[in-house]
Design a protein around this motif. Structure first.
Motif, PDB file in Angstrom:
ATOM      1  N   SER A 264       0.827  -1.210   0.000  1.00 21.50           N
ATOM      2  CA  SER A 264       0.000   0.000   0.000  1.00 21.50           C
ATOM      3  C   SER A 264       0.858   1.255   0.000  1.00 21.50           C
ATOM      4  O   SER A 264       0.530   2.255  -0.643  1.00 21.50           O
ATOM      5  CB  SER A 264      -0.916   0.012   1.233  1.00 21.50           C
ATOM      6  N   GLN A 265       1.972   1.191   0.751  1.00 18.81           N
ATOM      7  CA  GLN A 265       2.877   2.336   0.778  1.00 18.81           C
ATOM      8  C   GLN A 265       3.454   2.593  -0.618  1.00 18.81           C
ATOM      9  O   GLN A 265       3.513   3.729  -1.078  1.00 18.81           O
ATOM     10  CB  GLN A 265       4.007   2.084   1.775  1.00 18.81           C
ATOM     11  N   ARG A 266       3.886   1.519  -1.309  1.00 20.81           N
ATOM     12  CA  ARG A 266       4.422   1.683  -2.666  1.00 20.81           C
ATOM     13  C   ARG A 266       3.339   2.195  -3.620  1.00 20.81           C
ATOM     14  O   ARG A 266       3.602   3.008  -4.501  1.00 20.81           O
ATOM     15  CB  ARG A 266       4.968   0.341  -3.178  1.00 20.81           C
ATOM     16  N   TRP A 267       2.132   1.683  -3.447  1.00 19.10           N
ATOM     17  CA  TRP A 267       1.000   2.090  -4.291  1.00 19.10           C
ATOM     18  C   TRP A 267       0.742   3.584  -4.127  1.00 19.10           C
ATOM     19  O   TRP A 267       0.563   4.326  -5.109  1.00 19.10           O
ATOM     20  CB  TRP A 267      -0.209   1.251  -3.883  1.00 19.10           C
ATOM     21  N   LEU A 268       0.735   4.051  -2.874  1.00 21.73           N
ATOM     22  CA  LEU A 268       0.510   5.469  -2.591  1.00 21.73           C
ATOM     23  C   LEU A 268       1.637   6.318  -3.184  1.00 21.73           C
ATOM     24  O   LEU A 268       1.384   7.360  -3.810  1.00 21.73           O
ATOM     25  CB  LEU A 268       0.414   5.688  -1.081  1.00 21.73           C
ATOM     26  N   GLU A 269       2.891   5.869  -2.997  1.00 18.01           N
ATOM     27  CA  GLU A 269       4.029   6.625  -3.534  1.00 18.01           C
ATOM     28  C   GLU A 269       3.958   6.687  -5.063  1.00 18.01           C
ATOM     29  O   GLU A 269       4.261   7.730  -5.661  1.00 18.01           O
ATOM     30  CB  GLU A 269       5.336   5.958  -3.089  1.00 18.01           C
ATOM     31  N   HIS A 270       3.561   5.574  -5.690  1.00 18.30           N
ATOM     32  CA  HIS A 270       3.416   5.536  -7.146  1.00 18.30           C
ATOM     33  C   HIS A 270       2.368   6.554  -7.601  1.00 18.30           C
ATOM     34  O   HIS A 270       2.579   7.307  -8.568  1.00 18.30           O
ATOM     35  CB  HIS A 270       3.026   4.126  -7.577  1.00 18.30           C
ATOM     36  N   ALA A 271       1.232   6.585  -6.905  1.00 18.37           N
ATOM     37  CA  ALA A 271       0.157   7.509  -7.280  1.00 18.37           C
ATOM     38  C   ALA A 271       0.600   8.962  -7.125  1.00 18.37           C
ATOM     39  O   ALA A 271       0.342   9.806  -7.996  1.00 18.37           O
ATOM     40  CB  ALA A 271      -1.087   7.228  -6.436  1.00 18.37           C
ATOM     41  N   MET A 272       1.293   9.263  -6.009  1.00 15.26           N
ATOM     42  CA  MET A 272       1.715  10.647  -5.768  1.00 15.26           C
ATOM     43  C   MET A 272       2.765  11.084  -6.798  1.00 15.26           C
ATOM     44  O   MET A 272       2.853  12.252  -7.171  1.00 15.26           O
ATOM     45  CB  MET A 272       2.284  10.778  -4.358  1.00 15.26           C
ATOM     46  N   GLU A 273       3.577  10.131  -7.258  1.00 12.19           N
ATOM     47  CA  GLU A 273       4.611  10.472  -8.240  1.00 12.19           C
ATOM     48  C   GLU A 273       4.031  10.641  -9.639  1.00 12.19           C
ATOM     49  O   GLU A 273       4.477  11.493 -10.411  1.00 12.19           O
ATOM     50  CB  GLU A 273       5.674   9.369  -8.251  1.00 12.19           C
ATOM     51  N   ARG A 274       3.021   9.830  -9.971  1.00 14.05           N
ATOM     52  CA  ARG A 274       2.572   9.752 -11.358  1.00 14.05           C
ATOM     53  C   ARG A 274       1.346  10.603 -11.680  1.00 14.05           C
ATOM     54  O   ARG A 274       1.142  10.977 -12.844  1.00 14.05           O
ATOM     55  CB  ARG A 274       2.282   8.289 -11.713  1.00 14.05           C
ATOM     56  N   LEU A 275       0.478  10.871 -10.687  1.00 12.68           N
ATOM     57  CA  LEU A 275      -0.713  11.661 -11.002  1.00 12.68           C
ATOM     58  C   LEU A 275      -0.324  13.108 -11.302  1.00 12.68           C
ATOM     59  O   LEU A 275       0.592  13.655 -10.675  1.00 12.68           O
ATOM     60  CB  LEU A 275      -1.711  11.584  -9.851  1.00 12.68           C
ATOM     61  N   PRO A 276      -1.027  13.774 -12.236  1.00 10.04           N
ATOM     62  CA  PRO A 276      -0.540  15.041 -12.778  1.00 10.04           C
ATOM     63  C   PRO A 276      -0.852  16.274 -11.929  1.00 10.04           C
ATOM     64  O   PRO A 276      -0.243  17.315 -12.131  1.00 10.04           O
ATOM     65  CB  PRO A 276      -1.262  15.130 -14.125  1.00 10.04           C
ATOM     66  N   SER A 277      -1.801  16.183 -10.983  1.00 10.84           N
ATOM     67  CA  SER A 277      -2.191  17.398 -10.268  1.00 10.84           C
ATOM     68  C   SER A 277      -2.515  17.058  -8.817  1.00 10.84           C
ATOM     69  O   SER A 277      -2.804  15.910  -8.465  1.00 10.84           O
ATOM     70  CB  SER A 277      -3.427  18.026 -10.922  1.00 10.84           C
ATOM     71  N   TRP A 278      -2.485  18.104  -7.968  1.00 12.01           N
ATOM     72  CA  TRP A 278      -2.846  17.896  -6.558  1.00 12.01           C
ATOM     73  C   TRP A 278      -4.308  17.503  -6.428  1.00 12.01           C
ATOM     74  O   TRP A 278      -4.684  16.785  -5.496  1.00 12.01           O
ATOM     75  CB  TRP A 278      -2.544  19.162  -5.761  1.00 12.01           C
ATOM     76  N   GLN A 279      -5.150  17.958  -7.340  1.00 13.88           N
ATOM     77  CA  GLN A 279      -6.566  17.563  -7.301  1.00 13.88           C
ATOM     78  C   GLN A 279      -6.701  16.055  -7.491  1.00 13.88           C
ATOM     79  O   GLN A 279      -7.417  15.378  -6.748  1.00 13.88           O
ATOM     80  CB  GLN A 279      -7.349  18.297  -8.382  1.00 13.88           C
ATOM     81  N   GLN A 280      -5.994  15.502  -8.480  1.00 13.93           N
ATOM     82  CA  GLN A 280      -6.061  14.059  -8.725  1.00 13.93           C
ATOM     83  C   GLN A 280      -5.442  13.278  -7.570  1.00 13.93           C
ATOM     84  O   GLN A 280      -5.939  12.222  -7.182  1.00 13.93           O
ATOM     85  CB  GLN A 280      -5.352  13.727 -10.042  1.00 13.93           C
ATOM     86  N   LYS A 281      -4.361  13.787  -7.017  1.00 14.60           N
ATOM     87  CA  LYS A 281      -3.729  13.114  -5.871  1.00 14.60           C
ATOM     88  C   LYS A 281      -4.678  13.111  -4.669  1.00 14.60           C
ATOM     89  O   LYS A 281      -4.803  12.109  -3.953  1.00 14.60           O
ATOM     90  CB  LYS A 281      -2.408  13.814  -5.519  1.00 14.60           C
ATOM     91  N   GLY A 282      -5.349  14.242  -4.458  1.00 19.13           N
ATOM     92  CA  GLY A 282      -6.294  14.325  -3.353  1.00 19.13           C
ATOM     93  C   GLY A 282      -7.465  13.373  -3.535  1.00 19.13           C
ATOM     94  O   GLY A 282      -7.915  12.719  -2.578  1.00 19.13           O
ATOM     95  N   LEU A 283      -7.960  13.268  -4.747  1.00 18.43           N
ATOM     96  CA  LEU A 283      -9.072  12.352  -5.018  1.00 18.43           C
ATOM     97  C   LEU A 283      -8.654  10.897  -4.796  1.00 18.43           C
ATOM     98  O   LEU A 283      -9.433  10.079  -4.295  1.00 18.43           O
ATOM     99  CB  LEU A 283      -9.561  12.550  -6.456  1.00 18.43           C
TER     100      LEU A 283
END
Length: 304
Positions: A264-283
């Motif tokens: 889950s930690q790797r999954w979260l780090e992957h999402a934070m690195e790859r998603l293009p905006s803070w809005q998408q990261k927040g969602l």
């Protein structure tokens, strides 16, 4: 021991020559080489055959098979075909943009035979960053040294959930083929399929079995933009829940929970690195909040 290497090939025309060359100049020749072309749409298949022809003298002792699929079904399906065809005592997988270092197969065969290992996990060097994995400091106390480079892992079901441990990344696992007789990669999965397979293998290993880590660079793994793990989605929904979390989210087994916590930690780090905006990261965080919090507890408990 006879060693089978399986290469899933899909649109790697820029790299496949180097991959074949790395096998051609191994100190110990590969016994069987199975390349599964996953219906490449570029010149990968032509370049593969050119490379095999050019290095034919180096493969005189090797049984070479090329499987040409008529439909693209992904690397897991290609690897599964290789598992079914392999006849070696040992089997490993090599991505078509990666390379074995020259002593890799020799070291693997000698160490697995000498120490009677069932599985050997290999160190990798990321190219071009020159970053070495794994960093063993955080889990070194969980291992027993045979030498400065070779370690026995007494409880791999526990050690695999160390955040710094890597198993299945860059296809860095060699296993005795008899342990892969009825276990296959999950198909239609884009992330975590490697660690998912190897964790299921570890759970089914007969006891006593011996798992080792060779802590030196054996494989050069290219950091290639456009590979499945490096694709940057535009929408948080495109980052699917990893198969490991789907499979064990209702499990009460301690090791299952630890693995979910780590991944889950790797999954979260992957999402934070790859998603293009803070809005998408927040969602992403908002919609997976309960799952992330629960699994972070499992990881915290594992490390306490």
């Amino acid at each position: 021991m006879r060693h089978t290497v399986v290469i899933p090939l899909y649109n790697k025309e820029a790299y496949v020559y180097d991959t074949i060359r790395s096998l051609a100049f191994q100190e110990k020749k590969v016994s069987e080489l199975i390349i599964v072309d996953d219906c490449s749409s570029d010149l990968s298949l032509i370049y593969l055959k050119d490379a095999l022809s050019f290095f034919a003298p180096q493969f005189l002792q090797t049984d070479v098979q090329i499987i040409e699929l008529e439909e693209n079904k992904g690397p897991s399906n290609a690897r599964n075909i290789g598992i079914e065809l392999a006849t070696g005592d040992l089997i490993s997988f090599l991505d078509a943009d990666d390379c074995y270092l020259p002593t890799c197969l020799h070291d693997v065969s000698a160490m697995m035979e000498e120490e009677n290992l069932d599985i050997l996990i290999l160190g990798i060097l990321l190219i071009p960053s020159n970053h070495y994995l794994p960093k063993i400091k955080s889990f070194e106390k969980e291992m027993i040294p045979f030498s400065e480079e070779l370690f026995l892992i007494p409880n791999p079901l526990h050690t695999i959930s160390s955040p710094d441990f890597i198993m299945g990344f860059g296809s860095n696992v060699v296993i005795r083929k008899k342990h892969l007789e009825d276990i296959f990669y999950e198909t239609d999965v884009s992330i975590s399929e490697g660690i998912d397979l190897w964790y299921r293998v570890l759970k089914k290993l007969p006891q006593p079995s011996r798992v080792g880590l060779l802590n030196k660079a054996c494989i050069e793994v290219r950091e290639v933009e456009g590979s499945l793990s490096r694709i940057s989605p535009t929408d948080w929904k495109a980052i699917e829940i990893p198969i490991i979390i789907k499979r064990y989210r209702k499990s009460s087994n301690r090791y299952d929970q630890q693995l979910m916590g780590m991944y889950s930690q790797r999954w979260l780090e992957h999402a934070m690195e790859r998603l293009p905006s803070w809005q998408q990261k927040g969602l992403f965080i908002f919609n997976h909040f309960k799952l992330l919090v629960k699994n972070s507890y499992y990881l915290k408990r594992r490390n306490s």
